[in-house]
Structures are given as C-alpha cells and as structure tokens.
Scaffold this motif. Sequence first.
Motif, short mmCIF file in Angstrom:
data_model
loop_
_atom_site.label_atom_id
_atom_site.label_comp_id
_atom_site.label_asym_id
_atom_site.label_seq_id
_atom_site.Cartn_x
_atom_site.Cartn_y
_atom_site.Cartn_z
N ALA A 62 0.83 -1.20 0.00
CA ALA A 62 0.00 0.00 0.00
C ALA A 62 0.87 1.25 0.00
N ARG A 63 1.93 1.23 0.80
CA ARG A 63 2.80 2.40 0.86
C ARG A 63 3.50 2.64 -0.48
N ARG A 64 3.92 1.57 -1.15
CA ARG A 64 4.57 1.73 -2.44
C ARG A 64 3.59 2.30 -3.47
N ILE A 65 2.33 1.80 -3.43
CA ILE A 65 1.32 2.33 -4.36
C ILE A 65 1.07 3.81 -4.09
N LEU A 66 0.98 4.18 -2.82
CA LEU A 66 0.76 5.59 -2.49
C LEU A 66 1.94 6.45 -2.93
N ASP A 67 3.14 5.92 -2.79
CA ASP A 67 4.33 6.66 -3.27
C ASP A 67 4.26 6.85 -4.79
N ASP A 68 3.84 5.78 -5.50
CA ASP A 68 3.74 5.87 -6.97
C ASP A 68 2.69 6.90 -7.38
N VAL A 69 1.55 6.88 -6.67
CA VAL A 69 0.49 7.85 -6.97
C VAL A 69 1.00 9.28 -6.73
N GLN A 70 1.76 9.46 -5.65
CA GLN A 70 2.32 10.78 -5.37
C GLN A 70 3.28 11.23 -6.46
N GLN A 71 4.09 10.28 -6.94
CA GLN A 71 5.03 10.61 -8.02
C GLN A 71 4.28 10.97 -9.31
N ILE A 72 3.19 10.25 -9.59
CA ILE A 72 2.37 10.59 -10.76
C ILE A 72 1.81 11.99 -10.62
N ALA A 73 1.30 12.31 -9.44
CA ALA A 73 0.72 13.64 -9.22
C ALA A 73 1.79 14.72 -9.36
N GLU A 74 2.98 14.47 -8.81
CA GLU A 74 4.05 15.46 -8.92
C GLU A 74 4.54 15.58 -10.37
N GLY A 75 4.62 14.43 -11.07
CA GLY A 75 5.03 14.47 -12.46
C GLY A 75 4.04 15.23 -13.33
N ALA A 76 2.74 15.00 -13.06
CA ALA A 76 1.71 15.72 -13.81
C ALA A 76 1.79 17.21 -13.54
N SER A 77 2.05 17.57 -12.30
CA SER A 77 2.18 18.98 -11.95
C SER A 77 3.38 19.60 -12.66
N ASP A 78 4.50 18.87 -12.71
CA ASP A 78 5.69 19.39 -13.41
C ASP A 78 5.41 19.60 -14.89
N LEU A 79 4.68 18.65 -15.51
CA LEU A 79 4.33 18.81 -16.92
C LEU A 79 3.40 19.99 -17.13
N ARG A 80 2.41 20.09 -16.27
CA ARG A 80 1.41 21.14 -16.40
C ARG A 80 2.03 22.53 -16.22
N LEU A 81 2.98 22.64 -15.28
CA LEU A 81 3.61 23.92 -14.97
C LEU A 81 4.88 24.14 -15.77
N LEU A 82 5.16 23.24 -16.75
CA LEU A 82 6.30 23.35 -17.66
C LEU A 82 7.63 23.34 -16.91
N ARG A 83 7.68 22.52 -15.85
CA ARG A 83 8.95 22.30 -15.17
C ARG A 83 9.70 21.11 -15.77
N THR A 84 9.08 20.45 -16.72
CA THR A 84 9.69 19.35 -17.45
C THR A 84 8.95 19.20 -18.78
N GLY A 85 9.36 18.25 -19.59
CA GLY A 85 8.68 18.03 -20.87
C GLY A 85 9.62 18.24 -22.04
N LEU A 86 9.07 18.04 -23.25
CA LEU A 86 9.84 18.16 -24.48
C LEU A 86 8.99 18.84 -25.54
N LEU A 87 9.54 19.86 -26.16
CA LEU A 87 8.87 20.55 -27.26
C LEU A 87 9.54 20.12 -28.56
N ARG A 88 8.74 19.55 -29.49
CA ARG A 88 9.27 19.07 -30.77
C ARG A 88 8.61 19.86 -31.90
N VAL A 89 9.42 20.62 -32.64
CA VAL A 89 8.91 21.53 -33.66
C VAL A 89 9.64 21.30 -34.98
N ALA A 90 8.91 21.38 -36.09
CA ALA A 90 9.50 21.33 -37.42
C ALA A 90 9.22 22.64 -38.13
#
Length: 291
Positions: A62-90
């Motif tokens: 249960a603790r590992r699942i909760l840690d994974d969920v927290q990481q998903i939430a933090e990762g989504a926040s980083d993507l949403r706030l443009l603290r990470t990600g990749l821009l691909r342009v041609a």
Amino acid sequence: MRAFAAVARAGSFTTAARQINLTQSAVSMLVQQLEVTLHLKLFDRGAVVLLTAAGQQLLPFARRILDDVQQIAEGASDLRLLRTGLLRVAAPQMLACTWVAAVLGEFEQAHPNVGLRVTDAMADEVVSIVRRGEAELGVGPERATGDDVTSTFLMDVPIRLVCAARDPLARQQAVSWKKLRDARWVIYSSEFNRHLERLLHEHDRSLSMQTAVEVQYLTTALALVGVGTGLAAVPDYGQIFAANFDVRFVKLRTPEIHRRYYIYQRRGLVLSPPAEAFVKLLRQRAACNGG
C-alpha cells in the motif's frame, strides 16, 4: 489505502482521521470498504488498533502504491507547470534559423527545464514530418495536409525582392513587377515559384518569372543572388542574412504579395503542455509582427 496506511501509522482511527483531514467515521468506513474488497481483516480493533498478520504483509504494498500515486501527481504537476517536458517543432530551414529561433529563445528563457528538439527541413517536408510524428508541431508556409494533419493560420509575411548590393535595384525604395519582366530569377522552391506565378498571372497575364538557376535551399539562393546570378523573391524574415550574402531586400509592388504561414499538427491529438504554450507564444509574436 491512504486511510489504511494512516491508521497503521497512528495506531488509532481518531488520530489518523485528524492527520488526513477526515472524520473518524469516514476513515473507519474506508478501511472497512478496503477489507471487504480484499476479503481480509486488516486491523484488530480493540482498546488499541493493531495490524493483523495480513495487514502487516499488505502495508508495504500500500505504501509503495501511495508513493507511486504521489510521483504521478508530482510528475503531472511538473508537466502542467512546464517544469519538465519536451517541445518538438519542425520548420523550414530559413524560418527555423530566423523568426522561429527568436520565439524558441524566448520560450527557453521562460521554461528552461523543457527540452527543445527542432527539425529544420525544406518547406515541402514540414507536413510529412508532423504526419510521421517526428514533430508535434510544424510551422511553415501553406501546404496541402490531407485528412490526418490540420493547419491553422499563423501570419502573413510580405515577399521582398532580393538583389545584389551592387545592383541598381538595391537603391530603389520599391520595385514594380512590371519593371522585372525581363529579370532572371534564382528559384529555391518549385512550389513557391508556382504560387508566385499564379498570383502574378491573376494580376497581369503578361507577368512571369524567367528561371536563371534552381536550388533547394534559400540560403543557397541568397548566396547566388549576392554574386549576381539573378534575383530572388524571399519572405521578409530573410533580411537578417542580407549583410552575410551582400544582398539588399526591396519592397515589391503591383502586386504586393504576402505568404501565408500556418501551424500544423496531427488531427485528433491533444497537444502537450509545452506545445500548447509554444503555440500561444507563436501567436503572440505573430500578432506583434502584424500577422
């Protein structure tokens, strides 16, 4: 699982409820629902709340699942706030190293943790690059897209006459197409040349462009114009290279011609947060340029 882990940590339903901002009855109900789902008792409820043997074995999961969920939430926040990600342009090579490069530089300053991948290609290749998924966005002149790629208007760019700096035309403020009736032209895109011929014929059937030499890249065309091989019709953003190739950009009139530029993306795909932010910035800069 949050309720289960909180009760296991606190040894009390009441204390766990305070820690996770729920009522004691809500925490008790959540734990009961988990026990029903698992068909296992997780706690011995007495004067002291203790984990059963099954609860002790399941708590680390249960603790590992909760840690994974927290990481998903933090990762989504980083993507949403443009603290990470990749821009691909041609983009076409000349547009990529001039106007688009300036917008990319501004984007990178605002979002330094977003990676950039720029595919600079010939204008005719931009739509295909987007279609193959090699870039999330394409920026370029108007092209046929088919059903799987969409195009949205970005800006109008005026077309200028480019001549060698020593050419008498370089001293003119503007030149009419009629005056260029006998000129020889350096052509760098057959599609663009057909587009120009079509617009000229719509204005005056006697106007045409006599080809002196045909190349693939605009930079090569500018170099050839600079050594006196011929004239070229070039989008205004190419002026940044005038000094490099010893050429001059002169206004064309009667008719004045503009080139329409578009943003391309694959139909039905939701843009990533970096791509959304970049499109917004492209439109802002295009509006500032009068597009």
